[in-house]
Design a protein around this motif. Sequence first.
Motif, short mmCIF file in Angstrom:
data_model
loop_
_atom_site.label_atom_id
_atom_site.label_comp_id
_atom_site.label_asym_id
_atom_site.label_seq_id
_atom_site.Cartn_x
_atom_site.Cartn_y
_atom_site.Cartn_z
N GLY A 169 0.82 -1.21 0.00
CA GLY A 169 0.00 0.00 0.00
C GLY A 169 0.85 1.26 0.00
O GLY A 169 0.65 2.16 -0.82
N PRO A 187 -7.53 -2.97 -0.67
CA PRO A 187 -6.62 -4.03 -0.20
C PRO A 187 -7.23 -5.40 -0.45
O PRO A 187 -8.43 -5.51 -0.72
N MET A 195 -4.08 -2.06 6.23
CA MET A 195 -4.39 -0.92 5.35
C MET A 195 -5.38 0.02 6.03
O MET A 195 -5.26 1.24 5.93
#
Length: 489
Positions: A169, A187, A195
């Motif tokens: 991420g 995600p 995330m």
Amino acid sequence: MSTTTATAEQQILDQVPKQLYIGGEWRDGAKGTLAVEDPATGETLCEVADASTDDAEAALSAAVDAGPEWFQHPPRERGEILRRAFEAITAREDELALLMTLEMGKPLKESKAEIAYGAEFLRWFSEQAVRIDGRYATAPNGQGRLLTMKQPVGTCLLITPWNFPLAMGTRKIGPAVAAGCTMVVKPAQQTPLSMLMLVKILEEAGLPGGVLNLVTASSSSETMGPLIADSRLRKLSFTGSTEVGRKLMEQASQNLLRLSMELGGNAPFIVFDDADVDAAVQGALIAKMRNIGEACTAANRFHVADGVADQFAEKLAEKMGAMKVGRGTEEDVEVGPLIDSSQREKVADLVEDAVGRGAKAVVGGHARDGAGYFFDPTVLTDVPEGAKLLREEIFGPVAPVKGFTDEDEAIAAANNTEYGLVAYVYTSNLKRALRVVERLETGMVGLNQGMVSNPAAPFGGIKQSGFGREGGPEGIEEYLETKYVAVNL
Ligand code: NAP
């Protein structure tokens, strides 16, 4: 590292926001919730929001609406938001590592390493935000001037896999924020918690609402398809399997989206007979066992010079056989569970296929009974050419060792794959090292080292491993367009 308590686990789970983040607000998903599982026990950790297509569309609209202001936002301030988020993640390293281990399974020590690695992308791109520049040149005929400027791509869709729940991420969000892009992040459904915490941290660090929107969903194709087809989207950055990457490229072609594709790998690990074998074994352990073998950069095949192959395999088997397997939260565990039962079955099938064709398991070779998706660290020798695991991404703790007679044979074997992400080479001969490195068909090479990942370096592949680079000075270019202005003096 000591075993964590149930209280500490519950405390960090309680802190995770479980909703969608759209336009600066946390809200429920229209489809209810989806369960997140602990792969070490098979038990549900918690539930997070399950987005509908309307939720996803709202996330895209929020990102598009936030665009005009954010594109103009001072680069220094964009960088400072990233820097504050870096500091916050670093300060909370222990609890964030615990959260990652709970949802993904890797041992705490490795989760901590990913937290540090993932946070570093935010620091690196906080520094890059203020270094976006252009060019001014005299045209060759001396008449006009050529001015080029870099501008944000626009609104991006960022889709990430489960194996590095935070770093995959930050590797996208860092440069997108630095460049002045707005985004929707999705995600993997198996590991959304890291995330979600990252987004909360970015919110607390001052990222304005709408710049980053987060969607968790049980059906990624249903929710993401309409976004990829939406003409307001400008870019798709995807990390995941080659199979899904291909599908997304096809969908993205309708809109001619800018693309970054970080896909699967099948990394060869080559050991020449002039190499320091002990150092090669150490490097092999990292290249193979980092992330339980569930890394796109994982060494998938060990090509070892005939003269040292037996010695290498024995030493590697001794080390891998001694690794403690268990829940990643337990003291001294070095090998956690695989992500789910289908991944464990896939690994077991690949081993069975190789052994069925004549390979020998020097150590390991089996899935563990009981709860969780554990597979014993495995070293295979005498692996025949037809074995499937030489061609397919194993994504598990299995090391097939194969001999070679000379440099040409080693290079041909290493390149004999559709993938081209990374290769590892161990040799003490500098001329050979450079000769071999030049001929390897990969985007990255680890030369006498078992790990290449570094936020200051361009990470990415060629062939069926995709295209585009994440990290390094190249990383921000993926989120910038070049505008050329022809100047008439
Ligand atoms: P995956 O199945 O391809 O999924 C990756 C992401 O794409 C997940 O968020 C997934 O969502 C989503 N997705 C799946 N199908 C989709 C669709 N039709 N439309 C939109 N999104 C879709 O990969 P994975 O199993 O999570 O990750 C493992 C793979 O990633 C391996 O092949 C590994 O090599 C690769 N990888 C590559 C790199 C690199 O930098 N080159 C780094 C890490 C991992 P769901 O969770 O809902 O399925």
